[in-house]
Design an enzyme around this catalytic site. Structure first.
Site, PDB file in Angstrom:
ATOM      1  N   GLU A  11      52.146 -82.949  25.905  1.00  0.00           N
ATOM      2  CA  GLU A  11      52.353 -82.495  27.342  1.00  0.00           C
ATOM      3  C   GLU A  11      51.184 -81.502  28.056  1.00  0.00           C
ATOM      4  O   GLU A  11      50.091 -81.052  27.543  1.00  0.00           O
ATOM      5  CB  GLU A  11      53.149 -81.232  27.307  1.00  0.00           C
ATOM      6  CG  GLU A  11      53.906 -80.632  28.567  1.00  0.00           C
ATOM      7  CD  GLU A  11      54.994 -79.682  28.386  1.00  0.00           C
ATOM      8  OE1 GLU A  11      55.601 -79.566  27.276  1.00  0.00           O
ATOM      9  OE2 GLU A  11      55.316 -78.819  29.415  1.00  0.00           O
TER      10      GLU A  11
ATOM     11  N   LYS B 213      60.585 -71.550  24.984  1.00  0.00           N
ATOM     12  CA  LYS B 213      60.031 -73.111  24.860  1.00  0.00           C
ATOM     13  C   LYS B 213      58.670 -73.097  25.053  1.00  0.00           C
ATOM     14  O   LYS B 213      57.595 -73.699  24.476  1.00  0.00           O
ATOM     15  CB  LYS B 213      60.775 -73.900  25.610  1.00  0.00           C
ATOM     16  CG  LYS B 213      60.345 -75.629  25.534  1.00  0.00           C
ATOM     17  CD  LYS B 213      59.534 -76.162  26.566  1.00  0.00           C
ATOM     18  CE  LYS B 213      59.171 -77.363  26.348  1.00  0.00           C
ATOM     19  NZ  LYS B 213      57.782 -77.760  26.949  1.00  0.00           N
TER      20      LYS B 213
ATOM     21  N   ASP C 249      54.970 -77.519   8.878  1.00  0.00           N
ATOM     22  CA  ASP C 249      56.497 -78.247   9.096  1.00  0.00           C
ATOM     23  C   ASP C 249      57.022 -77.479  10.313  1.00  0.00           C
ATOM     24  O   ASP C 249      57.492 -76.292  10.336  1.00  0.00           O
ATOM     25  CB  ASP C 249      57.571 -77.847   7.893  1.00  0.00           C
ATOM     26  CG  ASP C 249      58.802 -78.299   8.165  1.00  0.00           C
ATOM     27  OD1 ASP C 249      59.288 -78.332   9.233  1.00  0.00           O
ATOM     28  OD2 ASP C 249      59.604 -78.481   7.147  1.00  0.00           O
TER      29      ASP C 249
ATOM     30  N   HIS D 230      50.283 -78.119  36.989  1.00  0.00           N
ATOM     31  CA  HIS D 230      51.111 -79.077  36.073  1.00  0.00           C
ATOM     32  C   HIS D 230      51.061 -80.643  36.467  1.00  0.00           C
ATOM     33  O   HIS D 230      50.725 -81.550  35.653  1.00  0.00           O
ATOM     34  CB  HIS D 230      52.386 -78.556  35.825  1.00  0.00           C
ATOM     35  CG  HIS D 230      52.985 -79.295  34.579  1.00  0.00           C
ATOM     36  ND1 HIS D 230      52.996 -78.806  33.555  1.00  0.00           N
ATOM     37  CD2 HIS D 230      54.077 -80.174  34.513  1.00  0.00           C
ATOM     38  CE1 HIS D 230      53.560 -79.604  32.208  1.00  0.00           C
ATOM     39  NE2 HIS D 230      54.197 -80.329  33.301  1.00  0.00           N
TER      40      HIS D 230
HETATM   41  P1  NAD Z   1      54.209 -78.115  -2.034  1.00  0.00           P
HETATM   42  O1  NAD Z   1      55.120 -77.913  -3.041  1.00  0.00           O
HETATM   43  O2  NAD Z   1      53.413 -79.355  -1.818  1.00  0.00           O
HETATM   44  O3  NAD Z   1      52.777 -76.925  -2.522  1.00  0.00           O
HETATM   45  C1  NAD Z   1      52.994 -75.699  -2.968  1.00  0.00           C
HETATM   46  C2  NAD Z   1      52.501 -75.597  -4.217  1.00  0.00           C
HETATM   47  O4  NAD Z   1      51.099 -75.431  -4.269  1.00  0.00           O
HETATM   48  C3  NAD Z   1      52.885 -74.226  -5.084  1.00  0.00           C
HETATM   49  O5  NAD Z   1      54.051 -74.321  -5.630  1.00  0.00           O
HETATM   50  C4  NAD Z   1      51.887 -73.853  -5.977  1.00  0.00           C
HETATM   51  O6  NAD Z   1      52.002 -74.512  -7.287  1.00  0.00           O
HETATM   52  C5  NAD Z   1      50.658 -74.575  -5.348  1.00  0.00           C
HETATM   53  N1  NAD Z   1      49.401 -73.707  -4.795  1.00  0.00           N
HETATM   54  C6  NAD Z   1      48.127 -74.209  -5.108  1.00  0.00           C
HETATM   55  N2  NAD Z   1      47.545 -72.928  -4.671  1.00  0.00           N
HETATM   56  C7  NAD Z   1      48.234 -72.084  -4.022  1.00  0.00           C
HETATM   57  C8  NAD Z   1      48.180 -70.879  -3.407  1.00  0.00           C
HETATM   58  N3  NAD Z   1      46.797 -70.357  -3.080  1.00  0.00           N
HETATM   59  N4  NAD Z   1      49.206 -70.209  -2.867  1.00  0.00           N
HETATM   60  C9  NAD Z   1      50.416 -70.774  -3.055  1.00  0.00           C
HETATM   61  N5  NAD Z   1      50.598 -71.978  -3.680  1.00  0.00           N
HETATM   62  C10 NAD Z   1      49.556 -72.703  -4.283  1.00  0.00           C
HETATM   63  O7  NAD Z   1      54.448 -77.314  -0.827  1.00  0.00           O
HETATM   64  P2  NAD Z   1      55.391 -76.418  -0.343  1.00  0.00           P
HETATM   65  O8  NAD Z   1      54.688 -75.426   0.476  1.00  0.00           O
HETATM   66  O9  NAD Z   1      56.217 -75.978  -1.328  1.00  0.00           O
HETATM   67  O10 NAD Z   1      56.319 -77.154   0.522  1.00  0.00           O
HETATM   68  C11 NAD Z   1      56.040 -77.419   2.011  1.00  0.00           C
HETATM   69  C12 NAD Z   1      56.539 -78.892   2.111  1.00  0.00           C
HETATM   70  O11 NAD Z   1      57.922 -79.033   2.044  1.00  0.00           O
HETATM   71  C13 NAD Z   1      56.513 -79.204   3.503  1.00  0.00           C
HETATM   72  O12 NAD Z   1      55.961 -80.706   3.787  1.00  0.00           O
HETATM   73  C14 NAD Z   1      58.170 -79.277   4.111  1.00  0.00           C
HETATM   74  O13 NAD Z   1      58.312 -80.049   5.185  1.00  0.00           O
HETATM   75  C15 NAD Z   1      58.821 -79.578   2.905  1.00  0.00           C
HETATM   76  N6  NAD Z   1      60.218 -79.109   2.915  1.00  0.00           N
HETATM   77  C16 NAD Z   1      60.695 -78.303   3.752  1.00  0.00           C
HETATM   78  C17 NAD Z   1      62.040 -77.870   3.618  1.00  0.00           C
HETATM   79  C18 NAD Z   1      62.678 -76.835   4.522  1.00  0.00           C
HETATM   80  O14 NAD Z   1      62.011 -76.310   5.485  1.00  0.00           O
HETATM   81  N7  NAD Z   1      63.951 -76.522   4.502  1.00  0.00           N
HETATM   82  C19 NAD Z   1      63.046 -78.213   2.409  1.00  0.00           C
HETATM   83  C20 NAD Z   1      62.233 -79.127   1.292  1.00  0.00           C
HETATM   84  C21 NAD Z   1      60.968 -79.451   1.722  1.00  0.00           C
END
Ligand code: NAD
Length: 412
Positions: free
Chosen positions: A78, A255, A271, A369
């Site tokens: 946008e 928005k 996300d 805009h």
């Molecule tokens: P992920 O599982 O890829 O990574 C997180 C992992 O990174 C942790 O479990 C940990 O093991 C590791 N890690 C390493 N260093 C860390 C630190 N300093 N702090 C925290 N963790 C550390 O990612 P995620 O964050 O669990 O999930 C994000 C993804 O999940 C996004 O792509 C999202 O779109 C997707 N997702 C979203 C939903 C929802 O929003 N309802 C549901 C399912 C999946």
């Protein structure tokens, strides 16, 4: 730093960003490339992939957040959004920029228990808190080693058309990740134990995106003279009060905030659906959908904006460390933690809201805009890249910005 960034060539802009963020030649090359991922990576990210789809990446300038200068990468299609954020940040800078806080990074996991005597189940679950937390924490060595992970178990009863239901919630410190996967894994991991303790059946075991234990908040003061004088300050406050008391206005007002938030979140591979869903639920937390920001005057008559919303973001996990452009954008921001990223993203939202309501409460938004929009219209009408600016300028000058007029000009 970054003066007249908008007047520079692409190369000069990339030079400036590279210098600011100390980018390596490889990182610079990613910026100069076609958008970050090729088909092979896309094919690994989603199902049935047939290609990739690029969006503009721009840089919002002038941001000072908690006394640190930022260049903020924004991915958005946008027009006006990046210019508006930069302009707002420039005015905010006069009074020290944005002061933001984000104290907790707890995600909430929910386990739905059915076919259970709720009154008896709740004390049983709470008396097994340590066992449940210990089991949850076996699911992430990384978080456990960091002293993070599942911290609390709570229970609530909800009323549904099928009768009362028990919802068990896990509060998980997810550190610097968004934490969706680890939250889901922990919920699934402890569900059999919860079934065993309660004698009920666990149905859903899933993260809540309503991340009210990951709030980011902050404030900025906008100089009254710079924004057009006392009358404009008063009009902006009236504009905010309109939004805060009328859902039809509030949705559009919010928005505008999300224009900034989602663009900055997109650039860092967040996300955005999770951020968006939580933001709107939070806007309705009083039972009525309201503004995510508040606007008032300080004792000197300057405009003071405040924002507060849930912000579930990460600097590790998801595609953040996979998408080359998201990695470069994180480097441009020089963020060290998810909490810092949340502060930056929310500050951009506040800046965006300032610019939108300032324009609405003064000259209206269409003037600025439509000038930018005219370029899109010219392109849609088939103008070649070297015709676009001239055709857009002509339409603005005539006050007639339409696809038909653009087609006439392309053909003339
Ligand atoms: P992920 O599982 O890829 O990574 C997180 C992992 O990174 C942790 O479990 C940990 O093991 C590791 N890690 C390493 N260093 C860390 C630190 N300093 N702090 C925290 N963790 C550390 O990612 P995620 O964050 O669990 O999930 C994000 C993804 O999940 C996004 O792509 C999202 O779109 C997707 N997702 C979203 C939903 C929802 O929003 N309802 C549901 C399912 C999946």
């Amino acid at each position: 730093m970054a003066s007249k960034f908008f007047e520079k060539s692409r190369k000069e802009r990339i030079d400036e960003v590279s210098k600011f963020a100390n980018l390596t030649p490889e990182e610079r090359q990613i910026l100069e490339g076609a958008g970050g991922i090729g088909f092979d990576q896309a094919d690994k990210m989603v199902e049935n992939a047939i290609g990739t789809f690029s969006f503009p990446l721009g840089i919002a300038t002038n941001f000072v957040i908690n006394n640190k200068e930022y260049l903020v990468p924004m991915v958005i299609e946008e027009p006006s959004v990046i210019a508006a954020a930069s302009k707002a940040a420039k005015i905010a800078k006069i009074h020290g920029g944005f002061r933001m806080q984000n104290e907790e990074s707890y995600s909430i996991g929910q386990i739905q228990i059915i076919n259970v005597n709720i009154k008896e189940a709740i004390p049983k679950i709470l008396s097994h808190t340590k066992e449940i937390l210990d089991l949850a924490n076996t699911k992430s060595n990384t978080l456990s080693k960091m002293g993070k992970g599942a911290k609390q178990v709570s229970c609530k009863e909800i009323t549904t058309p099928s009768g009362p239901m028990l919802i068990v919630e896990l509060l998980i410190d997810v550190g610097d990740a968004m934490g969706a996967n680890v939250t889901n894994t922990m919920c699934e991991g402890v569900a059999p134990l919860v079934e065993q303790i309660t004698g009920g059946k666990a149905l859903l075991r899933i993260l809540s995106n309503y991340s009210t234990r990951r709030l980011v908040s902050g404030t900025a003061t906008f100089d009254k003279e710079e924004l057009g004088g006392e009358q404009t300050v008063d009009n902006i406050i009236l504009a905010y009060q309109f939004a805060d008391n009328d859902e039809y206005r509030a949705v559009t007002h919010n928005k505008g905030i999300m224009n900034g938030i989602i663009a900055a979140a997109n650039a860092t591979g967040q996300d955005t659906r999770a951020i968006e869903a939580a933001a709107h639920a939070y806007a309705a937390k009083s039972g009525k959908y309201r503004s995510l920001t508040q606007w008032n005057k300080d004792k000197d008559g300057n405009l003071v904006g405040k924002i507060e919303l849930p912000m579930s973001v990460g600097v590790v996990g998801g595609i953040i460390n996979v998408h080359p452009m998201a990695k470069v954008c994180a480097k441009i921001l020089q963020i060290k933690s998810a909490s810092e990223l949340a502060c930056v993203i929310a500050a951009v939202g506040l800046a965006q809201n300032f610019s939108a309501i300032r324009a609405l409460a003064s000259e209206g938004i269409q003037k600025g805009h439509m000038k930018l929009h005219a370029r899109n219209i010219a392109a849609a009408a088939g103008a070649t890249p070297d015709q676009i600016d001239a055709i857009a300028a002509k339409m603005v000058q005539e006050g007639k910005i339409s696809i038909n007029r653009a087609r006439e000009l392309v053909g003339s």
